[in-house]
Design a protein around this motif. Structure first.
Motif, mmCIF file in Angstrom:
data_model
loop_
_atom_site.group_PDB
_atom_site.id
_atom_site.type_symbol
_atom_site.label_atom_id
_atom_site.label_comp_id
_atom_site.label_asym_id
_atom_site.label_seq_id
_atom_site.Cartn_x
_atom_site.Cartn_y
_atom_site.Cartn_z
ATOM 1 N N UNK A 92 0.838 -1.201 0.000
ATOM 2 C CA UNK A 92 0.000 0.000 0.000
ATOM 3 C C UNK A 92 0.875 1.255 0.000
ATOM 4 N N UNK A 93 1.942 1.248 0.799
ATOM 5 C CA UNK A 93 2.851 2.408 0.858
ATOM 6 C C UNK A 93 3.489 2.668 -0.498
ATOM 7 N N UNK A 94 3.996 1.622 -1.142
ATOM 8 C CA UNK A 94 4.660 1.796 -2.425
ATOM 9 C C UNK A 94 3.686 2.286 -3.499
ATOM 10 N N UNK A 95 2.489 1.719 -3.511
ATOM 11 C CA UNK A 95 1.493 2.150 -4.483
ATOM 12 C C UNK A 95 1.075 3.590 -4.200
ATOM 13 N N UNK A 96 0.935 3.927 -2.931
ATOM 14 C CA UNK A 96 0.590 5.301 -2.560
ATOM 15 C C UNK A 96 1.631 6.301 -3.040
ATOM 16 N N UNK A 97 2.897 5.948 -2.903
ATOM 17 C CA UNK A 97 3.967 6.833 -3.390
ATOM 18 C C UNK A 97 3.863 7.032 -4.891
ATOM 19 N N UNK A 98 3.630 5.942 -5.607
ATOM 20 C CA UNK A 98 3.504 6.046 -7.057
ATOM 21 C C UNK A 98 2.292 6.892 -7.449
ATOM 22 N N UNK A 99 1.202 6.750 -6.710
ATOM 23 C CA UNK A 99 0.004 7.539 -6.999
ATOM 24 C C UNK A 99 0.233 9.020 -6.698
ATOM 25 N N UNK A 100 0.960 9.323 -5.622
ATOM 26 C CA UNK A 100 1.281 10.722 -5.311
ATOM 27 C C UNK A 100 2.153 11.327 -6.401
ATOM 28 N N UNK A 101 3.113 10.539 -6.880
ATOM 29 C CA UNK A 101 3.968 11.013 -7.966
ATOM 30 C C UNK A 101 3.125 11.289 -9.209
ATOM 31 N N UNK A 102 2.207 10.391 -9.514
ATOM 32 C CA UNK A 102 1.333 10.576 -10.673
ATOM 33 C C UNK A 102 0.468 11.826 -10.500
ATOM 34 N N UNK A 103 -0.004 12.087 -9.290
ATOM 35 C CA UNK A 103 -0.833 13.269 -9.042
ATOM 36 C C UNK A 103 -0.051 14.548 -9.308
ATOM 37 N N UNK B 252 -3.191 5.184 -17.977
ATOM 38 C CA UNK B 252 -3.560 3.767 -18.001
ATOM 39 C C UNK B 252 -2.747 2.986 -16.975
ATOM 40 N N UNK B 253 -1.481 3.365 -16.817
ATOM 41 C CA UNK B 253 -0.637 2.712 -15.824
ATOM 42 C C UNK B 253 -1.156 3.002 -14.411
ATOM 43 N N UNK B 254 -1.573 4.244 -14.163
ATOM 44 C CA UNK B 254 -2.148 4.609 -12.866
ATOM 45 C C UNK B 254 -3.421 3.808 -12.623
ATOM 46 N N UNK B 255 -4.227 3.671 -13.657
ATOM 47 C CA UNK B 255 -5.449 2.875 -13.545
ATOM 48 C C UNK B 255 -5.125 1.434 -13.164
ATOM 49 N N UNK B 256 -4.087 0.887 -13.766
ATOM 50 C CA UNK B 256 -3.650 -0.469 -13.422
ATOM 51 C C UNK B 256 -3.170 -0.571 -11.985
ATOM 52 N N UNK B 257 -2.459 0.459 -11.518
ATOM 53 C CA UNK B 257 -1.998 0.481 -10.120
ATOM 54 C C UNK B 257 -3.190 0.450 -9.169
ATOM 55 N N UNK B 258 -4.185 1.261 -9.487
ATOM 56 C CA UNK B 258 -5.372 1.315 -8.626
ATOM 57 C C UNK B 258 -6.115 -0.022 -8.621
ATOM 58 N N UNK B 259 -6.251 -0.655 -9.801
ATOM 59 C CA UNK B 259 -6.910 -1.959 -9.861
ATOM 60 C C UNK B 259 -6.134 -3.006 -9.073
ATOM 61 N N UNK C 132 -4.058 -2.518 -6.566
ATOM 62 C CA UNK C 132 -4.176 -2.224 -5.142
ATOM 63 C C UNK C 132 -5.526 -2.686 -4.608
ATOM 64 N N UNK C 133 -6.583 -2.408 -5.365
ATOM 65 C CA UNK C 133 -7.922 -2.832 -4.943
ATOM 66 C C UNK C 133 -7.990 -4.355 -4.827
ATOM 67 N N UNK C 134 -7.384 -5.077 -5.757
ATOM 68 C CA UNK C 134 -7.392 -6.537 -5.708
ATOM 69 C C UNK C 134 -6.646 -7.049 -4.475
ATOM 70 N N UNK C 135 -5.482 -6.457 -4.205
ATOM 71 C CA UNK C 135 -4.690 -6.887 -3.044
ATOM 72 C C UNK C 135 -5.468 -6.626 -1.761
ATOM 73 N N UNK C 136 -6.079 -5.450 -1.659
ATOM 74 C CA UNK C 136 -6.841 -5.129 -0.450
ATOM 75 C C UNK C 136 -8.051 -6.042 -0.302
ATOM 76 N N UNK C 137 -8.688 -6.353 -1.413
ATOM 77 C CA UNK C 137 -9.844 -7.244 -1.354
ATOM 78 C C UNK C 137 -9.436 -8.653 -0.933
ATOM 79 N N UNK C 138 -8.300 -9.112 -1.448
ATOM 80 C CA UNK C 138 -7.830 -10.467 -1.120
ATOM 81 C C UNK C 138 -7.374 -10.596 0.333
ATOM 82 N N UNK C 139 -6.657 -9.574 0.811
ATOM 83 C CA UNK C 139 -6.013 -9.704 2.114
ATOM 84 C C UNK C 139 -6.597 -8.823 3.203
ATOM 85 N N UNK C 140 -7.513 -7.931 2.855
ATOM 86 C CA UNK C 140 -8.078 -7.004 3.841
ATOM 87 C C UNK C 140 -8.743 -7.693 5.008
#
Length: 132
Positions: free
Chosen positions: A69-80, A94-101, A103-111
């Motif tokens: 989550x931290x690494x994806x968050x950093x990448x999303x902040x950079x994209x912003x 499109x790459x940002x969209x893939x990151x968000x998808x 992340x959502x999958x990981x959170x859904x699987x392990x949340x």
């Protein structure tokens, strides 16, 4: 020398080359806000490269959900920042969209596998505001 290290040093040299002009323009208030955001985007990208380089130097541990989550968050902040500066293209979005998808999958699987103590720290109902 690793390619990533070479890329990092090249990025550092590029930023260093522009620092005298950037500093002068900032001090004289001659730098447009758009240019400031562009430069901020470059610095965020450089910080991301340096962070990744440092992390690769450390011994490898098990990657945790928090790490992901931290690494994806950093990448999303950079994209912003890049989006705000107008330097993010359609392919990047499109790459940002893939990151968000992802992340959502990981959170859904392990949340639901997170410790319950973590859930207990989040209040279930917002506090009531005091009446008049």
């Amino acid at each position: 020398m690793k390619r990533q290290t070479t890329d990092l040093v090249r990025a550092l040299a590029a930023v260093n080359k522009h620092m005298p002009r950037i500093s002068t323009e900032l001090l004289t208030e001659a730098m447009a806000a758009e240019k400031q955001r562009e430069f901020a985007g470059l610095l965020v990208g450089l910080a991301s490269l340096l962070t990744r380089h440092a992390e690769e130097q450390e011994p490898k541990d098990l990657i945790t959900l928090a790490d992901r989550v931290r690494d994806t968050g950093r990448e999303l902040l950079q994209a912003a920042v890049q989006l705000e500066a107008g330097t993010l293209g359609g392919g990047d979005l499109k790459e940002v969209s893939g990151l968000l998808r992802a992340l959502a999958e990981v959170l859904e699987l392990y949340g639901d596998k997170l410790p319950t103590a973590l859930a207990a720290t989040v209040p279930s109902d917002p506090p009531e505001s005091p009446g008049p």
